[in-house]
Scaffold this motif. Structure first.
Motif, PDB file in Angstrom:
ATOM      1  N   VAL A 178      -1.787   8.259   5.601  1.00 20.13           N
ATOM      2  CA  VAL A 178      -1.104   7.683   4.437  1.00 20.13           C
ATOM      3  C   VAL A 178      -1.805   8.204   3.197  1.00 20.13           C
ATOM      4  O   VAL A 178      -3.018   8.035   3.049  1.00 20.13           O
ATOM      5  N   VAL A 232       1.761   1.476   3.199  1.00 22.64           N
ATOM      6  CA  VAL A 232       2.263   1.368   4.567  1.00 22.64           C
ATOM      7  C   VAL A 232       1.816   0.042   5.161  1.00 22.64           C
ATOM      8  O   VAL A 232       0.648  -0.328   5.055  1.00 22.64           O
ATOM      9  N   ALA A 245      -4.147   5.417  -1.136  1.00 20.90           N
ATOM     10  CA  ALA A 245      -3.147   4.748  -0.292  1.00 20.90           C
ATOM     11  C   ALA A 245      -3.497   3.274  -0.137  1.00 20.90           C
ATOM     12  O   ALA A 245      -4.641   2.853  -0.301  1.00 20.90           O
TER      13      ALA A 245
END
Length: 325
Positions: free
Chosen positions: A132, A138, A160
């Protein structure tokens, strides 16, 4: 249950946004709370792959920004009847990250449900199942990444944001590398919650078999279990290096892990550790003389369950730290 599955089938909900969005709470079809972009509608995706059946990613809705390791795809599709298929996906070569089977990028918001299990080793090509990057977000929700040879579960990097919610990452192995369950670097942030389990991951020649935090990474472990992970150097369960910050709270358990030192948790460099009341940090083991549960080699404050702040221990260590309820 994860040991019985032979391929991966992931069902994903993704939101791709033009800029980093503010998240609000919604519910999916099962009634579970999920983060969504303000005013955005999630794309619905199904990802499936195995060494015998190939790999596919099919999405509906908002654009999905992702990249596959094409050399790895060739290996996955070398068997008869194996194929590579995608639809509704922006396959952007600029998203490609060396060593990653699949990279999510481009400020996407992603919710993944499903399983990644028993992938064949792809040495030199794949070290991480999922990466990611690039300010993407995510959520792995009730997902399983397990029993994959010579590859870690998740690598969060480049700002991320990753949430593990009721997710299992277990039985993965990777040689001479740090963080086989979850690796967090480059100012990324990861929260492990909802009774998630990181178990039985192996890092021969590495640190932090369960969780590795490096650089300016932030890791929060809440109501989850980091158990029975093994590495050769520091932090069988959790290893914090660089300027990272790790907090462990709720009814979390760090136990049954093994390392040369700091079988449970190791904190080095300028990393910061906070361990709250209710956390069990006990019954870990070491393979050399040192501290089985908590090794502190950081210059920064360490907050223990009893609430005592320890400013600097140098290379000193604590034999056991356990807080019940």
């Amino acid at each position: 249950m994860y040991a019985m599955c032979r391929c991966l089938v992931l069902t994903c909900l993704l939101v791709a946004a033009a800029s980093a969005p503010t998240l609000v709470t919604a519910e999916n079809a099962d009634g579970h709370a999920v983060p969504t972009a303000m005013g955005g509608r999630p794309a619905e995706c199904t990802l499936s792959a195995s060494g015998r059946l190939g790999i596919s990613l099919h999405c509906k809705g908002a654009p999905v920004h992702a990249a596959f390791n094409q050399d790895a795809v060739k290996l996955l599709t070398r068997y008869p009847n194996a194929s590579f298929n995608t639809s509704g996906v922006d396959l952007n070569p600029r998203c490609f990250t060396p060593g990653c089977l699949l990279t999510i990028c481009g400020r996407s918001d992603v919710i993944i449900q499903g399983a990644v299990q028993k992938l064949d080793p792809m040495p030199g090509l794949v070290q991480s199942v999922l990466c990611v990057a690039n300010n993407s977000r995510v959520t792995l929700q009730r997902a399983v990444i397990a029993n994959n040879q010579l590859m870690r579960g998740v690598h969060a990097m480049h700002n991320a944001r990753v949430l593990l919610d009721s997710t299992t990452i277990a039985g993965n192995s990777l040689l001479d590398s740090d963080g086989v369950g979850v690796r967090v670097t480059d100012r990324a942030e990861v929260k492990i919650s909802g009774r998630s389990v990181l178990a039985g991951n192996l890092a021969p020649g590495g640190n932090g078999a369960g969780v590795f935090a490096g650089g300016d990474a932030v890791v929060n472990i809440v109501d989850s279990s980091i158990v029975n992970n093994t590495c050769d150097i520091f932090g069988g369960g959790v290893a914090a290096f660089g300027n990272s910050e790790v907090s462990i709270s709720g009814r979390s358990s760090i136990s049954g892990n093994v390392a040369r030192n700091g079988g449970g948790v190791a904190v080095l460099d300028n990393a910061i550790l906070h361990v709250s009341q209710g956390v069990v940090l006990a019954d870990n083991a070491i393979t050399a003389k040192g501290a089985p549960d908590l090794y502190v080699g950081s210059t920064q404050p360490v907050l223990l369950p009893a609430g005592a702040a320890v400013r600097k221990w140098g290379k000193k260590s604590v034999q056991a730290v356990a807080a019940q309820g």
